[in-house]
Design an enzyme around this catalytic site. Structure first.
Site, PDB file in Angstrom:
ATOM      1  N   PRO A 110      22.527  25.812  48.766  1.00 14.14           N
ATOM      2  CA  PRO A 110      21.963  26.995  48.101  1.00 14.14           C
ATOM      3  C   PRO A 110      23.044  27.785  47.369  1.00 14.14           C
ATOM      4  CG  PRO A 110      21.680  27.133  50.501  1.00 14.14           C
ATOM      5  CD  PRO A 110      22.466  25.900  50.239  1.00 14.14           C
ATOM      6  N   ASP A 111      22.672  28.445  46.269  1.00  9.99           N
ATOM      7  CA  ASP A 111      23.628  29.336  45.605  1.00  9.99           C
ATOM      8  C   ASP A 111      23.598  30.694  46.298  1.00  9.99           C
ATOM      9  OD1 ASP A 111      21.281  30.488  44.737  1.00  9.99           O
ATOM     10  OD2 ASP A 111      21.588  30.107  42.608  1.00  9.99           O
ATOM     11  N   PHE A 112      24.197  31.717  45.706  1.00 10.90           N
ATOM     12  CA  PHE A 112      24.158  33.060  46.287  1.00 10.90           C
ATOM     13  C   PHE A 112      22.855  33.773  45.951  1.00 10.90           C
ATOM     14  CE2 PHE A 112      28.910  34.502  46.755  1.00 10.90           C
ATOM     15  CZ  PHE A 112      28.963  33.838  47.957  1.00 10.90           C
ATOM     16  N   ARG A 113      22.544  33.802  44.639  1.00 11.35           N
ATOM     17  CA  ARG A 113      21.625  34.833  44.175  1.00 11.35           C
ATOM     18  C   ARG A 113      20.232  34.387  43.783  1.00 11.35           C
ATOM     19  NH1 ARG A 113      26.692  36.176  42.791  1.00 11.35           N
ATOM     20  NH2 ARG A 113      27.394  38.217  43.478  1.00 11.35           N
ATOM     21  N   GLN A 183      34.051  27.995  40.843  1.00 14.61           N
ATOM     22  CA  GLN A 183      34.026  29.027  41.891  1.00 14.61           C
ATOM     23  C   GLN A 183      33.569  28.410  43.208  1.00 14.61           C
ATOM     24  OE1 GLN A 183      32.129  32.879  40.051  1.00 14.61           O
ATOM     25  NE2 GLN A 183      31.384  31.104  38.957  1.00 14.61           N
ATOM     26  N   ASN A 184      33.185  27.132  43.136  1.00 17.05           N
ATOM     27  CA  ASN A 184      32.584  26.517  44.320  1.00 17.05           C
ATOM     28  C   ASN A 184      33.618  26.147  45.372  1.00 17.05           C
ATOM     29  OD1 ASN A 184      30.214  26.885  43.061  1.00 17.05           O
ATOM     30  ND2 ASN A 184      29.886  24.749  42.487  1.00 17.05           N
ATOM     31  N   ILE A 185      33.138  26.155  46.604  1.00 17.72           N
ATOM     32  CA  ILE A 185      34.030  25.866  47.731  1.00 17.72           C
ATOM     33  C   ILE A 185      33.535  24.622  48.473  1.00 17.72           C
ATOM     34  CG2 ILE A 185      34.804  28.241  48.035  1.00 17.72           C
ATOM     35  CD1 ILE A 185      32.602  28.674  50.085  1.00 17.72           C
ATOM     36  N   ASP A 186      32.622  23.891  47.830  1.00 17.36           N
ATOM     37  CA  ASP A 186      31.982  22.768  48.527  1.00 17.36           C
ATOM     38  C   ASP A 186      32.750  21.455  48.392  1.00 17.36           C
ATOM     39  OD1 ASP A 186      31.344  21.902  45.898  1.00 17.36           O
ATOM     40  OD2 ASP A 186      29.392  22.888  45.976  1.00 17.36           O
ATOM     41  N   HIS A 203      38.145  29.908  43.848  1.00 13.52           N
ATOM     42  CA  HIS A 203      37.835  30.655  45.072  1.00 13.52           C
ATOM     43  C   HIS A 203      38.229  29.873  46.326  1.00 13.52           C
ATOM     44  CE1 HIS A 203      34.753  33.306  42.713  1.00 13.52           C
ATOM     45  NE2 HIS A 203      36.006  33.535  42.392  1.00 13.52           N
ATOM     46  N   CYS A 211      46.057  31.758  58.963  1.00 15.55           N
ATOM     47  CA  CYS A 211      45.719  33.013  59.621  1.00 15.55           C
ATOM     48  C   CYS A 211      45.334  34.036  58.545  1.00 15.55           C
ATOM     49  CB  CYS A 211      46.921  33.514  60.411  1.00 15.55           C
ATOM     50  SG  CYS A 211      46.667  35.160  61.093  1.00 15.55           S
ATOM     51  N   CYS A 238      50.507  35.148  65.415  1.00 14.33           N
ATOM     52  CA  CYS A 238      50.165  36.569  65.601  1.00 14.33           C
ATOM     53  C   CYS A 238      48.826  36.772  66.311  1.00 14.33           C
ATOM     54  CB  CYS A 238      50.137  37.295  64.258  1.00 14.33           C
ATOM     55  SG  CYS A 238      48.654  36.948  63.292  1.00 14.33           S
ATOM     56  N   THR A 275      26.286  29.559  36.850  1.00 18.60           N
ATOM     57  CA  THR A 275      26.918  30.747  37.448  1.00 18.60           C
ATOM     58  C   THR A 275      26.230  32.012  36.932  1.00 18.60           C
ATOM     59  OG1 THR A 275      28.940  32.064  37.589  1.00 18.60           O
ATOM     60  CG2 THR A 275      28.753  30.639  35.667  1.00 18.60           C
ATOM     61  N   ASP A 301      19.040  31.013  33.774  1.00 19.91           N
ATOM     62  CA  ASP A 301      18.757  32.257  33.064  1.00 19.91           C
ATOM     63  C   ASP A 301      19.995  32.710  32.285  1.00 19.91           C
ATOM     64  OD1 ASP A 301      19.430  32.214  35.813  1.00 19.91           O
ATOM     65  OD2 ASP A 301      19.421  34.388  35.873  1.00 19.91           O
TER      66      ASP A 301
HETATM   67  P1  CNA Z   1      25.334  32.779  42.021  1.00 20.15           P
HETATM   68  O1  CNA Z   1      25.633  34.212  41.817  1.00 20.15           O
HETATM   69  O2  CNA Z   1      24.427  32.431  43.131  1.00 20.15           O
HETATM   70  O3  CNA Z   1      24.711  32.247  40.643  1.00 20.15           O
HETATM   71  C1  CNA Z   1      24.234  30.925  40.498  1.00 20.15           C
HETATM   72  C2  CNA Z   1      23.612  30.792  39.111  1.00 20.15           C
HETATM   73  O4  CNA Z   1      23.223  29.456  38.950  1.00 20.15           O
HETATM   74  C3  CNA Z   1      22.369  31.668  38.901  1.00 20.15           C
HETATM   75  O5  CNA Z   1      22.406  32.252  37.617  1.00 20.15           O
HETATM   76  C4  CNA Z   1      21.217  30.671  39.034  1.00 20.15           C
HETATM   77  O6  CNA Z   1      20.096  31.019  38.250  1.00 20.15           O
HETATM   78  C5  CNA Z   1      21.865  29.414  38.514  1.00 20.15           C
HETATM   79  N1  CNA Z   1      21.269  28.196  39.063  1.00 20.15           N
HETATM   80  C6  CNA Z   1      21.116  27.862  40.359  1.00 20.15           C
HETATM   81  N2  CNA Z   1      20.557  26.644  40.483  1.00 20.15           N
HETATM   82  C7  CNA Z   1      20.347  26.209  39.206  1.00 20.15           C
HETATM   83  C8  CNA Z   1      19.783  25.033  38.647  1.00 20.15           C
HETATM   84  N3  CNA Z   1      19.339  24.035  39.412  1.00 20.15           N
HETATM   85  N4  CNA Z   1      19.689  24.938  37.311  1.00 20.15           N
HETATM   86  C9  CNA Z   1      20.147  25.935  36.511  1.00 20.15           C
HETATM   87  N5  CNA Z   1      20.690  27.071  36.967  1.00 20.15           N
HETATM   88  C10 CNA Z   1      20.793  27.205  38.299  1.00 20.15           C
HETATM   89  O7  CNA Z   1      26.667  31.921  42.181  1.00 20.15           O
HETATM   90  P2  CNA Z   1      28.034  32.033  41.368  1.00 20.15           P
HETATM   91  O8  CNA Z   1      28.655  30.707  41.446  1.00 20.15           O
HETATM   92  O9  CNA Z   1      27.896  32.662  40.053  1.00 20.15           O
HETATM   93  O10 CNA Z   1      28.845  33.056  42.277  1.00 20.15           O
HETATM   94  C11 CNA Z   1      30.106  32.764  42.652  1.00 20.15           C
HETATM   95  C12 CNA Z   1      30.257  32.654  44.152  1.00 20.15           C
HETATM   96  C13 CNA Z   1      29.216  31.797  44.774  1.00 20.15           C
HETATM   97  C14 CNA Z   1      31.530  31.975  44.470  1.00 20.15           C
HETATM   98  O11 CNA Z   1      32.419  32.855  45.081  1.00 20.15           O
HETATM   99  C15 CNA Z   1      31.215  30.799  45.374  1.00 20.15           C
HETATM  100  O12 CNA Z   1      32.170  30.608  46.357  1.00 20.15           O
HETATM  101  C16 CNA Z   1      29.894  31.131  45.934  1.00 20.15           C
HETATM  102  N6  CNA Z   1      29.059  30.014  46.396  1.00 20.15           N
HETATM  103  C17 CNA Z   1      29.478  28.730  46.294  1.00 20.15           C
HETATM  104  C18 CNA Z   1      28.666  27.702  46.751  1.00 20.15           C
HETATM  105  C19 CNA Z   1      29.170  26.292  46.642  1.00 20.15           C
HETATM  106  O13 CNA Z   1      30.362  26.051  46.790  1.00 20.15           O
HETATM  107  N7  CNA Z   1      28.282  25.330  46.373  1.00 20.15           N
HETATM  108  C20 CNA Z   1      27.407  27.987  47.268  1.00 20.15           C
HETATM  109  C21 CNA Z   1      27.005  29.322  47.367  1.00 20.15           C
HETATM  110  C22 CNA Z   1      27.835  30.336  46.917  1.00 20.15           C
END
Ligand code: CNA
Length: 370
Positions: A110-113, A183-186, A203, A211, A238, A275, A301
């Site tokens: 899952p993403d964040f938002r 930005q991903n950590i996966d 990230h 630590c 520590c 993103t 979007d």
């Molecule tokens: P976010 O804020 O959740 O944004 C994700 C964006 O991607 C949004 O605009 C969504 O609409 C869009 N999106 C999601 N799925 C799809 C899709 N299938 N097709 C088209 N668009 C899509 O995440 P950001 O990456 O902008 O925020 C950065 C954070 C999220 C970083 O610090 C990460 O470490 C953190 N994060 C990473 C992971 C990962 O490593 N996979 C997962 C969740 C959060």
């Protein structure tokens, strides 16, 4: 040494951002030079701005917008066709990819938002005061357990790269990828074969641990075992809590991130994928390419500067599901079969490795967090 700290809202001026931005800004001479692109590129870009009208009209629900180019010519070329043409004509040789969590949702992470499925909408089980607390370093200092519960699910090994990751790898194989900033950590970029020197994990990642107080390194595998067993790995120096080197809000970004000051001014195409451009200083990186350089947003979007009207002249976006848009672009470029073949062979070898090493083979449906 310059430092930049992670900040969650692009409207808030975060610590270190002005320094990062300043280091990437162009001199007045550079600006002048960058305003004089060759006429062929301008021609292509004028088609791109028209294509934007198409996307914008599509977003508003009108399926067949009447189009004419700024020169009055009628135009049928869409965004992806235009970008593809720039690549095929050899006008693009240094692509910088900027990526976020949206490139990995097709892998089951899952993403964040995203409302409903995003991590922020599903953190109630961790009993935290606000969603971002899970990645807040001060909160972690008081209570590392919510992050460790989440980390159990995020640790690499459960998920597989998807078509979008392999598309980026093909950009590299074709000599077109200057650098990928993720930005991903996966860890899926590395898993699909994008080499270390082409990748900036802005990230951080789970690959190393330290630590959180004194930064003494700690064996990453031991930290993982402790976290998986529900205990807190403790610094032998520590006695602070150890955490994987994932960058939290309020922490410095890795040294490699500062490579952006050289890379972005060299880019001749910026691809922004999956993103929300909400996290600084990363989000502002996209403003550091030269002014005639096309920026393509592939996302569900419009985000960041792509929300404003009128769009910057060379900005273009393809809105919708990322895997579908990337696949369309690959088909237009004639790369689809190559990507599919690479993906199958890499996945087969990853699968046989994880089977023989006893690692979870990672069905994205069963391993997803929800
Ligand atoms: P976010 O804020 O959740 O944004 C994700 C964006 O991607 C949004 O605009 C969504 O609409 C869009 N999106 C999601 N799925 C799809 C899709 N299938 N097709 C088209 N668009 C899509 O995440 P950001 O990456 O902008 O925020 C950065 C954070 C999220 C970083 O610090 C990460 O470490 C953190 N994060 C990473 C992971 C990962 O490593 N996979 C997962 C969740 C959060």
């Amino acid at each position: 040494m310059s430092k930049a700290r992670l900040s969650r809202d692009r409207r808030v001026a975060p610590v270190g951002v002005s320094r990062v931005t300043r280091s990437s800004m162009m001199s007045p001479q550079d600006c002048e030079r960058s305003r004089a692109p060759d006429s062929g590129l301008l021609d292509e870009l004028s088609l791109m701005s028209v294509s934007e009208q198409q996307a914008s009209a599509a977003r508003k629900g009108s399926s067949k917008p009447a189009l004419s180019s700024p020169s009055g010519r009628s135009v049928s070329r869409g965004t992806l066709e235009t970008i593809s043409r720039l690549i095929k004509l050899g006008r693009v040789r240094n692509i910088v990819v900027v990526a976020g969590a949206g490139i990995s949702t097709a892998s089951g992470i899952p993403d964040f938002r995203t409302p409903g499925t995003g991590l922020y909408a599903n953190l109630a089980k961790y009993d935290i005061p606000y969603p971002e607390a899970v990645f807040n370093i001060d909160y972690f200092s008081d209570n590392p357990h919510p992050f460790f519960s989440l980390a159990k699910e995020l640790y690499p090994g459960h998920h597989r790269p998807n078509y979008v990751h392999y598309f980026i790898r093909i950009l590299h194989q074709k000599g077109l990828l200057l650098r990928m900033y993720t930005q991903n950590i996966d860890g899926l970029e590395k898993l699909c074969g994008i080499p270390d020197d082409k990748l900036v994990e802005a990230h951080g990642s789970f690959a190393t641990a330290a630590c959180h107080l004194c930064y003494t390194p700690y064996p990453a595998e031991e930290a993982k075992q402790a976290i998986m067993n529900g205990s807190v790995p403790i610094c032998t120096f520590c006695a602070g809590a150890v955490k994987p080197n994932v960058v939290f809000f309020g922490e410095d970004l890795p040294e490699k991130y500062f490579q952006h000051a050289e890379d972005f001014p060299k880019a001749d195409l910026l691809m922004i994928m999956g993103t929300s451009l909400k996290i600084e200083p990363f989000a502002s990186l996209i403003n550091t390419v030269k002014s005639p350089v096309p920026r393509l947003l592939l996302n569900r979007d419009a985000v960041g500067p792509f929300e404003r009207r009128p769009l910057r002249r060379a900005d273009y976006m393809e809105l919708g599901d990322l895997s579908e848009s990337v696949r369309k672009l690959a088909e237009i470029l004639g790369w689809h079969t190559e990507i599919q073949t690479l993906m199958n062979s890499n996945e087969n070898s990853l699968y046989s490795y994880s089977s023989s090493s006893g690692e979870n083979s990672g069905d994205s449906e069963t391993d997803s967090m929800h």
